[in-house]
Design a protein around this motif. Structure first.
Motif, short mmCIF file in Angstrom:
data_model
loop_
_atom_site.label_atom_id
_atom_site.label_comp_id
_atom_site.label_asym_id
_atom_site.label_seq_id
_atom_site.Cartn_x
_atom_site.Cartn_y
_atom_site.Cartn_z
N MET A 160 -37.37 -33.56 61.91
CA MET A 160 -36.07 -33.93 61.40
C MET A 160 -35.04 -34.79 62.32
O MET A 160 -34.36 -35.66 61.69
CB MET A 160 -35.40 -32.63 60.60
CG MET A 160 -36.06 -31.87 59.48
SD MET A 160 -35.19 -30.57 59.28
CE MET A 160 -36.57 -30.15 57.83
N THR A 161 -35.01 -34.30 63.57
CA THR A 161 -34.08 -34.95 64.57
C THR A 161 -34.61 -36.40 64.77
O THR A 161 -33.70 -37.13 65.32
CB THR A 161 -34.15 -34.11 65.64
OG1 THR A 161 -35.27 -34.29 66.52
CG2 THR A 161 -33.75 -32.69 65.53
N PHE A 162 -35.75 -36.98 64.31
CA PHE A 162 -36.00 -38.29 64.61
C PHE A 162 -35.23 -39.18 63.51
O PHE A 162 -35.22 -40.32 63.79
CB PHE A 162 -37.63 -38.59 64.50
CG PHE A 162 -38.38 -37.76 65.36
CD1 PHE A 162 -37.80 -37.12 66.57
CD2 PHE A 162 -40.00 -37.47 65.24
CE1 PHE A 162 -38.80 -36.42 67.38
CE2 PHE A 162 -40.44 -37.02 66.05
CZ PHE A 162 -40.07 -36.44 67.24
N ARG A 163 -34.69 -38.62 62.41
CA ARG A 163 -34.13 -39.38 61.33
C ARG A 163 -32.71 -39.57 61.51
O ARG A 163 -31.95 -40.19 60.64
CB ARG A 163 -34.58 -38.86 60.03
CG ARG A 163 -35.96 -38.76 59.72
CD ARG A 163 -36.37 -38.33 58.27
NE ARG A 163 -35.74 -37.19 57.78
CZ ARG A 163 -36.46 -36.09 57.93
NH1 ARG A 163 -37.54 -36.05 58.37
NH2 ARG A 163 -35.78 -34.98 57.52
N ILE A 164 -32.12 -38.76 62.52
CA ILE A 164 -30.69 -38.97 62.82
C ILE A 164 -30.16 -39.64 63.92
O ILE A 164 -31.00 -39.63 64.92
CB ILE A 164 -30.11 -37.48 62.39
CG1 ILE A 164 -30.78 -36.58 63.63
CG2 ILE A 164 -30.31 -36.96 61.15
CD1 ILE A 164 -30.13 -35.04 63.40
N ALA A 221 -45.35 -39.40 70.91
CA ALA A 221 -45.05 -41.14 70.90
C ALA A 221 -43.82 -41.29 70.25
O ALA A 221 -43.01 -41.98 70.44
CB ALA A 221 -46.37 -41.89 70.40
N GLN A 222 -43.64 -40.71 68.97
CA GLN A 222 -42.64 -40.85 68.32
C GLN A 222 -41.22 -40.43 69.02
O GLN A 222 -40.04 -40.90 68.72
CB GLN A 222 -42.67 -40.16 66.93
CG GLN A 222 -43.75 -40.79 66.01
CD GLN A 222 -43.88 -39.83 64.73
OE1 GLN A 222 -43.08 -39.24 64.40
NE2 GLN A 222 -44.77 -40.23 63.89
N PHE A 223 -41.43 -39.41 69.63
CA PHE A 223 -40.18 -38.58 70.43
C PHE A 223 -39.70 -39.50 71.46
O PHE A 223 -38.62 -39.72 71.72
CB PHE A 223 -40.48 -37.41 70.92
CG PHE A 223 -39.56 -36.73 71.65
CD1 PHE A 223 -38.40 -36.47 71.05
CD2 PHE A 223 -39.80 -36.21 73.17
CE1 PHE A 223 -37.21 -35.68 72.07
CE2 PHE A 223 -38.74 -35.77 73.74
CZ PHE A 223 -37.58 -35.46 73.19
N ILE A 224 -40.75 -40.18 72.18
CA ILE A 224 -40.50 -41.04 73.37
C ILE A 224 -39.68 -42.25 73.06
O ILE A 224 -38.71 -42.87 73.53
CB ILE A 224 -41.70 -41.40 74.05
CG1 ILE A 224 -42.43 -40.17 74.77
CG2 ILE A 224 -41.40 -42.57 75.35
CD1 ILE A 224 -41.51 -39.49 75.80
N ASP A 225 -40.10 -42.76 71.79
CA ASP A 225 -39.70 -43.85 71.07
C ASP A 225 -38.10 -43.71 70.84
O ASP A 225 -37.04 -44.60 71.10
CB ASP A 225 -40.13 -44.58 69.79
CG ASP A 225 -41.57 -44.99 70.01
OD1 ASP A 225 -41.89 -45.56 71.24
OD2 ASP A 225 -42.36 -45.14 69.27
N GLN A 226 -37.88 -42.45 70.35
CA GLN A 226 -36.23 -41.93 70.10
C GLN A 226 -35.60 -41.78 71.42
O GLN A 226 -34.58 -42.29 71.46
CB GLN A 226 -36.49 -40.64 69.22
CG GLN A 226 -36.89 -40.84 67.80
CD GLN A 226 -35.89 -41.46 66.99
OE1 GLN A 226 -34.73 -41.40 67.27
NE2 GLN A 226 -36.36 -42.38 66.19
#
Length: 514
Positions: free
Chosen positions: A411-415, A441-446
């Motif tokens: 959920m934190t990836f969308r904010i 990988a998504q987290f590193i992108d964030q």
């Protein structure tokens, strides 16, 4: 209409004043909470913002642009609640601010009769001696007709105040008008402040017989057809018994509920308002929740005003819900959690009370998935502060297993990350969730995308340090290169430690040398 002129606390007041007939009391409760957190807080800025000019677009191309005070653009219900709220707190406000607001409201080209009456009453309370009555001439004539009808039918109970008063309209006071059904609520209430500035609302039941609204001598349609009547006669009259009261409210959403659910609504309302201890029979009352579909649960919660419940009532209500067997469905639990907790958590300006924490943790332990989607997710979507972050961290650390922690992590990836959100992400990382390659990988992108806005954030730097030490084996060569660029712009005292930790990463899970 633009609301960007208002700050977060003022927007919370705006929302409470737009909420039903109880908006004034909701706003009073909120302002007490805000002033406890910030004793220097003043309503003057809020009032002055409402009085600022706003350019309004014409309905047709032929009409020119117009300029009106911002307060005139709100709906009549908001204006009524606003004036009722100002009436409750006007002794603490500068007279000039209140008079400025009243002057702006008087510029409304299509004034509402209720707004006119409340404005005049507020002027009288401020010492402005106005000879104008609180009601329109047509309203006065209808009151005379009503009095003559009641006297002619021999019905005098509850209407003795009309005798001798209608002949002199200018002398009719607010207390007299309240006896004529001009108040919006069926139950009158008065507000006093205790030693801590808390609101105390004592409700007394009024039983007013209005046979004219349903008998053969008068037609309700005749009274509701005039524009000066803001409420239908049926909504002003109190039913002879509570069950009849629900049946006779034609515009109430509760009409859509089956009869057995309506009866349970009345029982729950009586239970919540009582000061007695709750027993096993109290739990049985809440069994109706298992008979409701999601839409009915929302109507039930709205009818019972669950968002307005005092926090000290929440643990007792929560105990009854947790004692139900079988457990509530996902949709029912989500609707209940949203109604009970969401608004209270979003309005926190200081650490959550023991009652609120107890209720939230108990419901989260039993219903983790509904809690994630009905409370944690919606709270994260807002611009939260430390009180909300502290409560969410308690729920995440104490009530959620690894599966639901991963759900919150996603959920934190969308904010957009703030200092409060960073503390939640850091707490999630410290719990060592089982991150797969795609999620990591998504987290590193964030991290890379949001890093430029957080170059001076120590919390962001500490979170990066956690990633480079505890998750070093997950970092790929491409990710190491991206993180290196992100660290170059870091401006905290941890920059050298971050760069040293990044250099120590020499292997990845696929065996490639970095």
């Amino acid at each position: 209409m633009s609301l960007n002129r208002f700050d977060g606390q003022s927007k919370l007041l705006l929302r409470s004043l737009s909420f039903g007939a109880s908006g004034a009391y909701r706003a009073l409760s909120i302002i007490h909470r805000q002033q406890r957190a910030n004793p220097d807080m003043s309503l003057c800025d809020f009032i002055e913002t409402l009085c600022q000019d706003e350019i309004t677009c014409p309905e047709t191309e032929v009409q020119p642009l117009t300029v009106k005070p911002l307060v005139c653009l709100f709906p009549p219900l908001f204006k009524q609640n606003l004036l009722s709220f100002i009436y409750l707190v006007h002794s603490r406000l500068p007279r000039t601010s209140v008079f400025h607001l009243l002057k702006c409201l008087s510029l409304d080209p299509c004034p509402n009769p209720w707004v006119i009456a409340l404005s005049r009453q507020l002027e009288r309370s401020l010492g402005a001696h106005s000879e104008e009555p609180l009601y329109t001439p047509m309203c006065s004539q209808r009151l005379k007709d009503l009095s003559q009808h009641l006297v002619g039918s021999g019905e005098t109970v509850g209407w003795k105040c009309l005798k001798g008063q209608i002949a002199e309209p200018a002398s009719l006071s607010v207390s007299d008008l309240s006896e004529l059904g001009t108040q919006r609520k069926r139950k009158s209430s008065f507000v006093t402040l205790d030693s801590d500035g808390e609101e105390t609302v004592e409700q007394q039941s009024k039983r007013i017989k209005m046979d004219v609204c349903g008998s053969k001598h008068g037609s309700a349609k005749q009274w509701s057809g005039h524009e000066e009547t803001p409420e239908r006669c049926e909504s002003d009259a109190t039913a002879e018994n509570p069950h009849e009261e629900l049946q006779r409210a034609p515009d109430s959403p509760c009409d859509a509920l089956p009869e057995h659910i309506k009866l349970s609504v009345l029982q729950i309302k009586e239970l919540v308002e009582s000061q007695t201890e709750w027993d096993q029979s109290s739990t049985d009352v809440f069994k109706v929740l298992n008979d409701c579909d999601p839409a009915q649960v929302e109507v039930l919660c709205s009818t019972l005003s669950f968002p307005d419940l005092p926090e000290q009532t929440l643990p007792k209500l929560c105990s009854c819900v947790l004692a139900l067997s079988p457990d509530l469905s996902y949709s029912t639990a989500a609707a209940l959690i949203k109604s009970l907790l969401l608004e209270k958590v979003l309005s926190l300006s200081e650490l959550a009370s023991r009652c609120l924490v107890t209720t939230a943790t108990s419901l989260c332990s039993r219903y983790p998935r509904p809690m994630c989607h009905a409370l944690i997710g919606p709270v994260l979507d807002k611009n939260i502060g430390n009180p909300q972050a502290e409560l969410l961290n308690r729920l995440i650390e104490g009530c959620l297993d690894s599966h639901y922690r991963l759900l919150v992590f996603q959920m934190t990836f969308r904010i957009t990350w703030s200092e409060a959100v960073l503390s939640i992400i850091h707490s999630l990382l410290d719990s060592k969730p089982d991150l797969n390659e795609e999620l990591f990988a998504q987290f590193i992108d964030q991290l890379v995308n949001q890093g430029p806005q957080l170059t001076k954030s120590v919390k962001f730097a500490k979170m990066m340090l956690t990633v480079l030490t505890k998750y070093s084996s997950c970092v790929t060569a491409a990710q190491k290169h991206s993180l290196s660029g992100c660290l170059m712009i870091n401006e905290t005292f941890l920059k050298r430690s971050l760069q040293a930790s990044l250099k120590r990463i020499t292997h990845t899970r696929d065996g490639n040398t970095l």
